[in-house]
Design a protein around this motif. Structure first.
Motif, PDB file in Angstrom:
ATOM      1  N   ARG A   1       0.793  -1.256   0.073  1.00  0.00           N
ATOM      2  CA  ARG A   1      -0.010   0.236   0.021  1.00  0.00           C
ATOM      3  C   ARG A   1       0.902   1.408   0.198  1.00  0.00           C
ATOM      4  NH1 ARG A   1      -3.637   1.294   4.416  1.00  0.00           N
ATOM      5  NH2 ARG A   1      -2.720  -0.673   5.565  1.00  0.00           N
TER       6      ARG A   1
ATOM      7  N   ALA B   1       2.461   1.938  -3.224  1.00  0.00           N
ATOM      8  CA  ALA B   1       1.249   2.342  -4.248  1.00  0.00           C
ATOM      9  C   ALA B   1       1.081   3.676  -3.960  1.00  0.00           C
ATOM     10  CB  ALA B   1       0.033   1.450  -4.352  1.00  0.00           C
ATOM     11  N   TRP B   2       0.902   4.142  -2.940  1.00  0.00           N
ATOM     12  CA  TRP B   2       1.046   5.676  -2.525  1.00  0.00           C
ATOM     13  C   TRP B   2       1.998   6.558  -3.182  1.00  0.00           C
ATOM     14  CZ3 TRP B   2      -0.105   4.638   3.528  1.00  0.00           C
ATOM     15  CH2 TRP B   2      -1.452   4.243   3.601  1.00  0.00           C
TER      16      TRP B   2
ATOM     17  N   ARG C   1       1.858   6.996  -6.873  1.00  0.00           N
ATOM     18  CA  ARG C   1       0.522   7.635  -6.888  1.00  0.00           C
ATOM     19  C   ARG C   1       0.848   9.295  -6.807  1.00  0.00           C
ATOM     20  NH1 ARG C   1      -3.773   5.002  -4.562  1.00  0.00           N
ATOM     21  NH2 ARG C   1      -3.404   6.649  -2.762  1.00  0.00           N
ATOM     22  N   LYS C   2       1.623   9.351  -5.810  1.00  0.00           N
ATOM     23  CA  LYS C   2       2.223  10.876  -5.448  1.00  0.00           C
ATOM     24  C   LYS C   2       3.147  11.206  -6.495  1.00  0.00           C
ATOM     25  CE  LYS C   2       4.644  11.923  -1.788  1.00  0.00           C
ATOM     26  NZ  LYS C   2       5.182  11.768  -0.345  1.00  0.00           N
TER      27      LYS C   2
ATOM     28  N   GLU D   1       2.963  10.362  -9.620  1.00  0.00           N
ATOM     29  CA  GLU D   1       2.118  10.559 -10.864  1.00  0.00           C
ATOM     30  C   GLU D   1       1.386  11.915 -10.760  1.00  0.00           C
ATOM     31  OE1 GLU D   1      -0.800   7.657 -11.622  1.00  0.00           O
ATOM     32  OE2 GLU D   1       0.804   6.175 -11.746  1.00  0.00           O
ATOM     33  N   GLN D   2       1.131  12.216  -9.581  1.00  0.00           N
ATOM     34  CA  GLN D   2       0.256  13.495  -9.284  1.00  0.00           C
ATOM     35  C   GLN D   2       1.280  14.679  -9.441  1.00  0.00           C
ATOM     36  OE1 GLN D   2      -1.020  12.893  -5.305  1.00  0.00           O
ATOM     37  NE2 GLN D   2      -3.155  12.029  -5.664  1.00  0.00           N
TER      38      GLN D   2
END
Ligand code: FE2
Ligand code: FE2
Length: 287
Positions: free
Chosen positions: A127, A130-131, A134-135, A137-138
């Motif tokens: 998890r 994955a965070w 994602r961070k 990507e943002q």
């Protein structure tokens, strides 16, 4: 003020940390020792602020705060920043009143010998990775110009150095495996049996086995640990007819999922000098 307030995971919870500092001062403890997942996140502004606030409160209360590393502390950065900055007892000085005990560190307070062995396995590693992705990507999306290089968020939420390796353990015990009175760890030893165990998972066993190896080598009377977020007491065999009393400490209230939780499960007043083996007898002898 000779006692030590030993505390469970704080997870960077400033309010809880300040409460613990107050408890230490009220209980005649000149020292507070956190057994990992303390909130060493100096790679973030909030993490640096947290260290500053705890340091300031400790100074005001006239105490020193110590901690060892948990799986959710950025241990590599502690070494990077403070390895060259050690006090007379070998602790890394993060702030004047805030000090880090690296893995395998040993010291003596009031004739009582201690050793610290931090680290544990994160069961939410997937998890966290994955965070991080994602961070990244943002951040990438928000950039209108600039390089096409992917922003580096690795090591911001999951720390690859989180658990001891077998080689690290062998090296630490080869350097010194003489007995201690009190062992402080983040992870539990494999043999202890808590009343509620959220880490009873095969992926967690290798590090629990490492802590068990440390117990057999150092044969402590007392072992304090965090990580499970539950308060319990157990007695385990340490080899050669010796016993170790294990005290698991609960965490800050925001991270607790244990139904019978109470804030006073998060600390233990260790009186120094430690009275010795008479307080560490097994509750029941094995059949
Ligand atoms: Fe924790
Ligand atoms: Fe932990």
């Amino acid at each position: 003020m000779g006692n030590v307030l030993i505390v469970g995971d704080v997870h960077g919870n400033t309010e809880h940390a300040l409460k613990l500092v107050r408890v230490a001062a009220h209980r005649d403890c000149a020292k507070l020792f956190a057994v990992g997942d303390f909130g060493a996140w100096e790679h973030t502004p909030a993490g640096r602020r947290y260290f500053d606030v705890v340091n300031k409160a400790a100074k005001k209360a006239g105490i020193t705060v110590y901690f060892l590393d948990g799986n959710h502390d950025k241990t590599s950065l502690l070494h990077e920043l403070y390895d060259e900055q050690r006090d007379d007892e070998g602790f890394l000085i993060c702030r004047k009143h805030l000090r880090y005990a690296p893995r395998g560190h040993r010291w003596t307070w009031e004739g009582t010998t201690f050793a610290a062995f931090g680290g544990a396995r994160s069961t939410d590693k997937g998890r966290r990775l994955a965070w991080e992705a994602r961070k990244a990507e943002q951040i990438d999306k928000r950039r209108r110009y600039g390089s096409s290089k992917r922003p580096d968020t690795a090591g911001t939420l999951w720390f690859p150095e989180e658990e001891m390796t077998d080689d690290e353990l062998v090296e630490l015990l080869a350097a010194d495996s003489s007995p201690v009175d009190v062992l402080l760890t983040h992870d539990k030893p494999r043999a202890s049996q808590p009343k509620w165990n959220r880490k009873d998972k095969p992926e967690c066993y290798p590090n629990q086995d490492r802590i068990q190896t440390v117990v057999r080598a150092l044969r402590p009377d007392l072992l304090f640990h965090g990580h499970l977020h539950v308060r319990y007491t157990d007695t385990i065999a340490a080899g050669d007819g010796d016993w170790t009393r294990v005290e698991g400490l609960a965490c800050d209230p925001d991270a607790s999922q244990y139904l019978e939780y109470s804030t006073d499960h998060t600390w233990y007043v260790l009186q120094l000098p430690y009275a010795g083996a008479d307080t560490a007898e097994p509750r029941s002898l094995p059949a």
